[in-house]
Design a protein around this motif. Structure first.
Motif, PDB file in Angstrom:
ATOM      1  N   LYS A 121     -25.614  52.600  16.716  1.00 30.98           N
ATOM      2  CA  LYS A 121     -24.279  52.580  16.185  1.00 30.98           C
ATOM      3  C   LYS A 121     -23.856  51.771  16.544  1.00 30.98           C
ATOM      4  O   LYS A 121     -22.476  50.599  16.453  1.00 30.98           O
ATOM      5  N   LEU A 122     -23.600  51.157  18.040  1.00 29.78           N
ATOM      6  CA  LEU A 122     -22.905  50.736  18.472  1.00 29.78           C
ATOM      7  C   LEU A 122     -23.212  49.050  19.482  1.00 29.78           C
ATOM      8  O   LEU A 122     -24.803  49.653  19.897  1.00 29.78           O
ATOM      9  N   THR A 162     -21.016  50.410  14.450  1.00 29.81           N
ATOM     10  CA  THR A 162     -20.734  50.766  13.055  1.00 29.81           C
ATOM     11  C   THR A 162     -20.136  52.251  12.334  1.00 29.81           C
ATOM     12  O   THR A 162     -20.352  53.456  12.386  1.00 29.81           O
ATOM     13  N   LEU A 163     -19.142  51.870  10.976  1.00 29.51           N
ATOM     14  CA  LEU A 163     -18.743  52.875  10.480  1.00 29.51           C
ATOM     15  C   LEU A 163     -18.967  53.988   9.140  1.00 29.51           C
ATOM     16  O   LEU A 163     -19.043  55.007   9.116  1.00 29.51           O
ATOM     17  N   TRP A 164     -19.712  52.522   9.066  1.00 29.27           N
ATOM     18  CA  TRP A 164     -21.263  52.943   7.493  1.00 29.27           C
ATOM     19  C   TRP A 164     -22.194  52.523   7.237  1.00 29.27           C
ATOM     20  O   TRP A 164     -22.148  50.814   7.992  1.00 29.27           O
ATOM     21  N   GLU A 165     -23.283  52.915   7.310  1.00 32.24           N
ATOM     22  CA  GLU A 165     -25.171  52.341   7.137  1.00 32.24           C
ATOM     23  C   GLU A 165     -25.609  52.612   5.771  1.00 32.24           C
ATOM     24  O   GLU A 165     -25.262  53.880   5.107  1.00 32.24           O
ATOM     25  N   ALA A 166     -25.667  51.505   5.341  1.00 29.62           N
ATOM     26  CA  ALA A 166     -26.210  51.695   3.441  1.00 29.62           C
ATOM     27  C   ALA A 166     -27.609  52.455   4.103  1.00 29.62           C
ATOM     28  O   ALA A 166     -28.135  52.457   4.974  1.00 29.62           O
ATOM     29  N   LEU A 176     -18.240  47.726   9.431  1.00 30.62           N
ATOM     30  CA  LEU A 176     -17.780  47.565  10.876  1.00 30.62           C
ATOM     31  C   LEU A 176     -16.805  47.570  11.777  1.00 30.62           C
ATOM     32  O   LEU A 176     -16.053  46.482  11.440  1.00 30.62           O
ATOM     33  N   LEU A 177     -16.636  47.755  12.716  1.00 31.30           N
ATOM     34  CA  LEU A 177     -14.914  47.711  13.186  1.00 31.30           C
ATOM     35  C   LEU A 177     -15.650  47.092  14.703  1.00 31.30           C
ATOM     36  O   LEU A 177     -16.372  47.805  15.644  1.00 31.30           O
TER      37      LEU A 177
END
Length: 209
Positions: A121-122, A162-166, A176-177
């Motif tokens: 995620k990071l 990662t805010l959202w991942e397919a 991402l932010l």
């Protein structure tokens, strides 16, 4: 300074040519366009000045990053970055008698090479590169306005979350932010005769394809 700029341009071209065979043999490509917004702190040093105080200015721009996986290294990043900022400042003479008030606008663009550390995620990140800054220096006396273009060197780092991942492979892989901290050394010519540098701290909204 013109000779130095020519050397920088030739060095960038040589690096790009040297990378072409490696890029052609790369395994995977990921594109990451981003919007950046935050603040830029500019530091100026002037002969005969007791102090040059420049207020931090709003900074915004964009970055396009190409992540490439090579056989010898994964997550290598090649990016083009642009950032605009506007700041107010004042210069106090050594004897404390005179104060010169001015505005300074900085538009900087750079080509950087970096690396993303592996993460789920990071995604921590570092990069460095060369570029050009277009500076406009406007004292209260408008007749003294100065425009100049200067070579820059920068180094920075940050991380993306990662805010959202397919769930399935498709055109858009992630949203991402992120945050970036970037130091810029500016080979200033006229505006400040001793030296000039800047520190940009920005947040980032990023898409990964």
């Amino acid at each position: 300074m013109c000779g130095f700029k020519m050397i920088v341009r030739r060095a960038l071209i040589a690096v790009l040519i040297a990378l072409l065979p490696a890029v052609a043999a790369a395994k995977d490509f990921k594109s990451m366009p981003a919007f950046d917004i935050g603040g830029r702190w500019i530091f100026g040093y002037q002969t005969g000045a007791k102090e040059v105080v420049i207020q931090p200015g709003l900074a915004y721009g964009g970055t396009f990053t190409q992540i490439i996986d090579f056989s010898w290294a994964r997550n290598m990043a090649f990016e083009a970055n642009y950032l605009h900022s506007f700041s107010h400042g004042e210069t106090e003479s050594e004897d404390g008698g005179d104060v010169a008030v001015f505005d300074i606008t900085m538009d900087s663009g750079s080509a950087n090479i970096g690396y993303f550390f592996s993460g789920r995620k990071l995604l921590p990140y570092i990069s460095t590169g060369l570029g050009v800054a277009v500076l406009k220096y406007e004292p209260e006396a408008a007749v003294d306005k100065v425009w100049e273009q200067d070579v820059t060197f920068n180094i920075g780092g940050g991380a993306d979350w990662t805010l959202w991942e397919a769930a399935k492979s498709g055109a858009l892989d992630r949203i991402l932010l992120g945050a970036r901290v970037r130091y810029e050394y500016i080979a200033v010519q006229q505006i400040f005769d001793v030296g000039m540098s800047a520190l940009a701290i920005t947040g980032r909204f990023e898409l990964r394809f």
